[in-house]
Design an enzyme around this catalytic site. Sequence first.
Site, PDB file in Angstrom:
ATOM      1  N   ARG A  18      62.392  38.310  29.249  1.00 14.67           N
ATOM      2  CA  ARG A  18      61.755  38.318  30.574  1.00 14.67           C
ATOM      3  C   ARG A  18      60.320  37.791  30.539  1.00 14.67           C
ATOM      4  O   ARG A  18      59.796  37.354  31.553  1.00 14.67           O
ATOM      5  CB  ARG A  18      61.850  39.714  31.204  1.00 14.67           C
TER       6      ARG A  18
ATOM      7  N   GLU B 159      62.250  52.636  17.653  1.00 12.19           N
ATOM      8  CA  GLU B 159      62.460  54.085  17.583  1.00 12.19           C
ATOM      9  C   GLU B 159      63.505  54.399  16.499  1.00 12.19           C
ATOM     10  O   GLU B 159      63.348  55.309  15.695  1.00 12.19           O
ATOM     11  CB  GLU B 159      62.929  54.571  18.954  1.00 12.19           C
TER      12      GLU B 159
HETATM   13  P1  AMP Z   1      57.918  48.090  23.900  1.00  6.21           P
HETATM   14  O1  AMP Z   1      58.006  47.323  22.602  1.00  6.21           O
HETATM   15  O2  AMP Z   1      58.365  49.509  23.771  1.00  6.21           O
HETATM   16  O3  AMP Z   1      56.557  47.964  24.542  1.00  6.21           O
HETATM   17  O4  AMP Z   1      58.999  47.467  24.869  1.00  6.21           O
HETATM   18  C1  AMP Z   1      58.724  46.303  25.556  1.00  6.21           C
HETATM   19  C2  AMP Z   1      59.946  45.498  25.858  1.00  6.21           C
HETATM   20  O5  AMP Z   1      61.088  46.294  26.200  1.00  6.21           O
HETATM   21  C3  AMP Z   1      59.646  44.617  27.041  1.00  6.21           C
HETATM   22  O6  AMP Z   1      59.957  43.282  26.657  1.00  6.21           O
HETATM   23  C4  AMP Z   1      60.502  45.122  28.168  1.00  6.21           C
HETATM   24  O7  AMP Z   1      61.189  44.046  28.736  1.00  6.21           O
HETATM   25  C5  AMP Z   1      61.470  46.128  27.563  1.00  6.21           C
HETATM   26  N1  AMP Z   1      61.429  47.468  28.191  1.00  6.21           N
HETATM   27  C6  AMP Z   1      61.058  48.625  27.590  1.00  6.21           C
HETATM   28  N2  AMP Z   1      61.146  49.675  28.420  1.00  6.21           N
HETATM   29  C7  AMP Z   1      61.572  49.186  29.603  1.00  6.21           C
HETATM   30  C8  AMP Z   1      61.840  49.765  30.905  1.00  6.21           C
HETATM   31  N3  AMP Z   1      61.691  51.086  31.137  1.00  6.21           N
HETATM   32  N4  AMP Z   1      62.246  48.944  31.900  1.00  6.21           N
HETATM   33  C9  AMP Z   1      62.388  47.616  31.680  1.00  6.21           C
HETATM   34  N5  AMP Z   1      62.161  47.011  30.499  1.00  6.21           N
HETATM   35  C10 AMP Z   1      61.758  47.777  29.453  1.00  6.21           C
END
Ligand code: AMP
Length: 177
Positions: free
Chosen positions: A63, A100
């Site tokens: 995205r 995780e």
């Molecule tokens: P993080 O590495 O945990 O910051 O996760 C970021 C990536 O996971 C991003 O590229 C988001 O597209 C996706 N992502 C994580 N949590 C969500 C959520 N609650 N809703 C939509 N996309 C998420």
Amino acid sequence: MTAKPALQLRDFIRNIPDFPKPGINFKDISPLLANGDAFSECTSELSVHMPNNIDAIVGIESRGFLFGAALAQLTGIGFIPIRKPGKLPAETHAIEYELEYGTDILEIHRDALSQGHRVVIVDDLLATGGTAAATIKLIEQLGAEVAACLFVIELDFLAGKEKLGDTPTVSLLHYAD
Ligand code: AMP
């Protein structure tokens, strides 16, 4: 004082509970993408936060490609994709990072960036910050500098920003839960 736009981006983000697994409140950007005015407003709001003298916009699969490429078009700056393993055809540089449960890998074309380049990272959402932190490292390993990280959405309760160190970070929308 700048006037608030009539259109509120928050109205175009849809919550999908328990997707892709129980307990995750997925922020669906599909309504925003589907509305020309909202998508355009979003790109324009992101562009306000672009630092000067940027050589490339780096988008994170998948995205991050949508918003990163739109921002690249608007600002006239080139776009570089960061992809999941095995997708980029030329020689790549990879980074493995913790999830995780288990680990994941991100890749960039080795010749996409070099010493002294200044880039901006774009993704749709900052959650735990693991993906963006790994992307910063990947870019720095090629000798380039991350001038800023731009997100459409930030889940404040996951404190992902803390993982991004000193890198200036801006999110257009903040969610407290
Ligand atoms: P993080 O590495 O945990 O910051 O996760 C970021 C990536 O996971 C991003 O590229 C988001 O597209 C996706 N992502 C994580 N949590 C969500 C959520 N609650 N809703 C939509 N996309 C998420």
